[in-house]
Write a protein that holds these residues in place. Structure first.
Motif, short mmCIF file in Angstrom:
data_model
loop_
_atom_site.label_atom_id
_atom_site.label_comp_id
_atom_site.label_asym_id
_atom_site.label_seq_id
_atom_site.Cartn_x
_atom_site.Cartn_y
_atom_site.Cartn_z
N GLY A 11 0.79 -1.22 0.00
CA GLY A 11 0.00 0.00 0.00
C GLY A 11 0.82 1.27 0.00
O GLY A 11 2.00 1.29 -0.35
N GLU A 12 0.19 2.37 0.42
CA GLU A 12 0.83 3.68 0.37
C GLU A 12 2.01 3.81 1.33
O GLU A 12 2.84 4.71 1.18
CB GLU A 12 -0.19 4.78 0.66
N TYR A 13 2.10 2.92 2.31
CA TYR A 13 3.20 2.98 3.28
C TYR A 13 4.33 2.00 2.96
O TYR A 13 5.25 1.84 3.77
CB TYR A 13 2.67 2.73 4.69
N LYS A 14 4.28 1.38 1.81
CA LYS A 14 5.30 0.40 1.42
C LYS A 14 6.70 1.04 1.45
O LYS A 14 6.92 2.11 0.88
CB LYS A 14 5.01 -0.13 0.02
N GLY A 15 7.63 0.37 2.12
CA GLY A 15 8.99 0.87 2.23
C GLY A 15 9.23 1.78 3.41
O GLY A 15 10.37 2.16 3.69
#
Length: 228
Positions: A120-124
């Protein structure tokens, strides 16, 4: 000579004022960017698996011939974080770090771990947890002390609630609600304004004129001393 000194002092004063103004401007911009923060609520489930052929938590230190709840026991973890309470639900990240039994008269853990998000948008991005976890309490609060990526300059707190615990194996599923405030750059600002260092182009020009003036004056003095 007096004329040269007057011009030199004027140029130095202008250069210093320009650079000083730049520092003030950059400082103001930094304040604006720093205030432009965001608060995020994250909800997921943490699976601490000690049993089976491929446990996600293993003992790395502690008294021999002891249970997992004995004082001093330390577990290294790489636990799954999922959207739902079932281990088979969608994986959103990993909890990586360790926890240790840090109390002699109760079951309370020292938690040192990173939530590493993989979907999702928080990947990494990551969040760092460092705090006390009295697992006998229904809801435990632990500080969020930092983060990276989307969660740069993060601070906040995590609420943990155990939804499943197997006393025979030590396996546990814990619900986490994490509330975190973090750095969010203003995307409306030009990229150059987010990373200014040193002198601006106008300051470079002024500095060049200053050096050129000194060079020409020094060259003129050299010719004068040689031929007069």
């Amino acid at each position: 000579m007096a004329c040269f000194l007057i011009i030199l002092i004027t140029l130095c004063s202008a250069l210093l004022n320009t650079i000083s103004g730049a520092f003030i401007e950059e400082s103001r911009e930094a304040v604006v960017i720093k205030r432009d923060g965001k608060t995020t609520h994250l909800h997921f489930y943490f699976h601490d698996i000690l049993s089976g052929k491929n446990p996600s938590a293993i003992k790395i230190a502690g008294p021999s011939k002891s249970t997992i709840f004995n004082f001093g026991n330390t577990m290294m973890i790489d636990d799954a974080l999922t959207e739902g309470p079932a281990l088979e639900s969608k994986l959103v990240g990993r909890a990586q770090g360790f926890y240790a039994l840090a109390a002699q008269n109760e079951i309370a853990m020292l938690m040192v771990m990173n939530f590493v998000f993989t979907e999702g948008e928080y990947k990494g991005s990551t969040l760092s947890i460092l705090g006390r976890n009295p697992v006998g309490d229904d809801v435990r609060e632990m500080p969020v002390v930092g983060g990276s990526g989307v969660f740069r300059q993060a601070h906040g707190y995590a609420l943990a609630h155990t939804v499943l615990f197997d006393p025979n194996t030590g396996d546990a599923t814990v619900e986490y609600n994490v509330y975190v405030s973090h750095f969010q750059p203003d995307t409306n600002l030009p990229a150059a304004s987010l990373a200014r260092h040193g002198m601006k182009p106008g300051q470079h020009a002024l500095f060049f004129v200053f050096l050129l003036f000194i060079f020409v004056f020094g060259l003129n003095n050299s010719f004068t001393s040689n031929y007069v």
